[in-house]
Structures are given as structure tokens and as C-alpha cells.
Design an enzyme around this catalytic site. Structure first.
Site, PDB file in Angstrom:
ATOM      1  N   ASP A  75       7.182 -59.648 -27.030  1.00  0.00           N
ATOM      2  CA  ASP A  75       7.117 -58.882 -28.283  1.00  0.00           C
ATOM      3  C   ASP A  75       6.290 -59.570 -29.359  1.00  0.00           C
ATOM      4  O   ASP A  75       6.421 -59.268 -30.541  1.00  0.00           O
ATOM      5  CB  ASP A  75       8.532 -58.573 -28.794  1.00  0.00           C
ATOM      6  CG  ASP A  75       9.362 -59.824 -29.012  1.00  0.00           C
ATOM      7  OD1 ASP A  75       8.924 -60.913 -28.594  1.00  0.00           O
ATOM      8  OD2 ASP A  75      10.457 -59.717 -29.593  1.00  0.00           O
TER       9      ASP A  75
ATOM     10  N   GLU B 121      15.574 -73.148 -28.803  1.00  0.00           N
ATOM     11  CA  GLU B 121      14.379 -73.984 -29.001  1.00  0.00           C
ATOM     12  C   GLU B 121      14.789 -75.422 -29.287  1.00  0.00           C
ATOM     13  O   GLU B 121      14.281 -76.372 -28.684  1.00  0.00           O
ATOM     14  CB  GLU B 121      13.536 -73.468 -30.179  1.00  0.00           C
ATOM     15  CG  GLU B 121      13.003 -72.055 -30.017  1.00  0.00           C
ATOM     16  CD  GLU B 121      13.926 -70.986 -30.589  1.00  0.00           C
ATOM     17  OE1 GLU B 121      15.144 -71.276 -30.779  1.00  0.00           O
ATOM     18  OE2 GLU B 121      13.448 -69.878 -30.856  1.00  0.00           O
TER      19      GLU B 121
END
Ligand SMILES: *[C@@H]1O[C@H](CO)[C@@H](O)[C@H](O)[C@H]1NC(C)=O
Length: 323
Positions: A181, A264
Site C-alpha cells: 500500500d 519494526e
């Protein structure tokens, strides 16, 4: 033994045709190598044609196509890890990302579905790109799927599957987590390809700050700018860093935690020993935005089709494409 004249003729004509075809294919290859252009409108790339190397698993054989600044086929390989799952926007987003990657030389695309079975439409799309790719499956473990409260750790099993693939098959180069995306400037791929350990760069359209980026002063790393610090050591977006394959291989325990919001941070921390001051700053000292967290508008699943009314029409086929 005497062959009739017609037989001689047939042999002569066939030999000429073969000879002519051979030269034709050679001329084709030369002209394409010189122009650096690959005809993207030429349709599906079939095995057994001169295009075979694009679909080859052997990435070192991949040949650059339309990248103008880097036409050297000896580029370090770039592994693109893309988690994906079936939803109304999936095919649209994958189409767009595929077309970006088709303009990038020497990449191998790992498309990893959160599903029990490969989506046939995704398989079809991947085949038609002519890219070097692997289509893998990594369903979310049941314990997280059943979770009622809060966000689910989406894409984690996919990305860990990608890391496992890299550990098994990759020997050098760089990998990058490219969600389907986002919007990617080709310059991003030109730069991250040369990552020595871990490189970082700004990501646009993230949180209320509009960007997530390392803070840089006089070419030096000063900290992180991100709309959601949350006590993270590495408050960065998934699209904001790239990692050298060798750096990963030297860290056999590195992987992504099933911890929504901290994927992350958890992954970068698992690359120990690695500290923020060691980050390689790309995008001209982080003054450029080469990747945007675009995010398509969420679409509701399409409403049911009246199959009796539209029997034997195109709508039946279209309905099979839609979610
Ligand atoms: C980054 O900043 C440093 C210090 O100002 C400078 O020497 C260097 O050339 C810059 N690098 C790039 C790629 O702009």
C-alpha cells in the site's frame, strides 16, 4: 539412394527458415540489450523464449530493463519482501507495486500471502509481470487470529517467512520490506541496493507529522522524528529501512516479533549488535522522500450479485475477481 527433387527442396527451405529465425532472434536480443528497453506491452513472458531469464529463479541472471541510471547487470540483488492478504484493494495495490518493480533492475520479489492457499488471481498477476519472484504462504498463527481485543500483528508471519527464505537462498545483496500500500520512487531502489548494514530514509504521509525520518544535522544522525515514539529505540516505519543480506546472515536470531506497533522496533533491536548511530543515512542526508505511505481508501466488500438475473453475463466473471 536417390532422393526426389521435392525432398531436396523441402530440406533446403526448412534449413533456410531455421537459419533466418536464428538470426532474427539474435538481432532481437542485440537491439534490446542496446536500447535497455523491455517492451512491457509485449504480453506474458513465456518460458522458452529469450525472456526466460526474467522469470528465472536465478536472480544473478536477471537483466536490467528500463532503469536509466543503473544499467549494469552486475548490480547487487535486491530482495523485496511484500506481505499481502485478500481484501478489496489487494489486486489494485499489487498491480501498482508490480509496475514499479518492473522498472527496477535485478530484483527478486517475495510475495507472501497471509492465507492457507495461494490466491489464483495473485499467481496470475505475478506470472504476467515477468518479474523474478516467489509466491509464498504464511498464515497468521491461530492464537493471534482469534485475538478479540486490539490490533492484530498483521504481516509478521509473512515477513518472518521472507526472512527465512533469505537465510536459505540469498547470499548477498539487500532486502527491503515493501508493503503493497505504499508508493515507491525508483530512486529508492537505486540507493538501498548499496546498503552495507542498515540504511534509513524518510517515509512520507506517516501520522500527524506527515513524515517519519531520522533527524540529521551536518550529515550526522541526531535522533528520530516520528509521530508515535512510544518508547521505541527505533521509532521508524516498516518502509523506512533496508538491510544487507550478509548483516542478517551474521545474526541468526534476528526476526520480527508478533507485537502490533512494535514490529519494526523489535526487528531492528533483534539485529543486535546494532545501534542507531550506525545507521546509513540515504535520500541525500534524509532530505528527500522516496517512499510514501499512500494507503488506498478502505473499500467494503462488493455486494452480492444476483446470479439468476445476470446468468451468462460478464458480471459473473467480474464477481469472481472482486472481494
Ligand atoms: C550529507 O551531509 C554532509 C555534511 O554536510 C556532506 O558532507 C555530505 O556530502 C552530504 N551527503 C549527501 C549525499 O548529500
Amino acid at each position: 539412394m536417390r532422393l526426389p527433387l521435392t525432398m531436396y527442396l523441402v530440406i533446403f527451405v526448412s534449413a533456410s527458415v531455421v537459419f533466418y529465425q536464428y538470426h532474427l532472434s539474435k538481432a532481437w536480443m542485440i537491439s534490446h540489450n542496446n536500447s535497455q528497453f523491455r517492451d512491457l506491452s509485449a504480453g506474458p513472458i513465456e518460458k522458452g523464449t529469450n525472456y526466460t531469464y526474467y522469470a528465472s529463479k536465478n536472480i544473478s541472471q536477471a537483466v536490467p530493463c528500463t532503469d536509466f541510471s543503473l544499467s549494469n547487470p552486475q548490480l547487487p540483488p535486491l530482495y523485496i519482501i511484500t506481505p499481502t492478504y485478500r481484501r478489496p484493494e489487494q489486486l489494485a495495490e499489487l498491480t501498482r507495486l508490480a509496475h514499479t518493480l518492473m522498472l527496477t533492475p535485478n530484483i527478486h520479489w517475495l510475495v507472501i500471502e497471509d492465507a492457507e492457499q495461494k490466491t489464483e488471481l495473485v499467481t496470475d498477476l505475478l506470472q504476467r509481470t515477468g518479474l523474478s519472484y516467489d509466491h509464498l504462504l504464511a498464515p497468521m498463527p491461530e492464537i493471534y487470529k482469534k485475538k478479540k481485543k486490539g490490533p492484530k500483528p498483521r504481516g509478521v508471519s509473512n515477513r518472518n517467512k521472507g526472512l527465512a527464505w533469505i537465510r536459505k537462498y540469498a547470499k548477498d545483496g539487500v532486502f527491503y520490506f515493501a508493503d503493497d500500500d505504499n508508493t515507491y520512487d525508483l530512486q529508492l531502489f537505486r540507493e538501498i541496493r548499496y546498503t552495507k548494514q542498515v540504511s534509513m530514509f524518510p517515509v512520507g504521509l506517516i501520522t500527524k507529522l506527515g513524515v517519519s525520518s531520522p533527524i540529521v544535522r551536518n550529515g550526522k544522525f541526531m535522533g528520530f522524528y516520528d509521530g508515535w515514539m512510544a518508547g521505541r529505540k527505533f521509532p521508524v516505519d516498516m518502509a523506512g529501512f533496508a538491510v544487507s543480506v550478509n548483516f542478517l546472515l551474521e545474526r541468526p536470531k534476528a526476526e520480527m516479533p508478533f507485537k502490533p506497533g512494535f514490529e519494526e522496533d523489535g526487528f531492528l533491536k533483534s539485529l543486535v549488535p546494532f545501534e542507531p548511530y550506525e545507521i546509513e543515512l540515504l535520500a541525500e542526508n534524509c532530505t528527500k522522500i522516496w517512499v510514501w505511505h499512500t494507503q488506498a481508501k478502505r473499500n467494503d466488500p462488493s455486494q452480492p450479485l444476483d446470479f439468476a438475473k445476470y446468468n451468462n453475463t460478464n458480471l459473473v466473471l467480474l464477481k469472481h475477481i472482486l472481494v
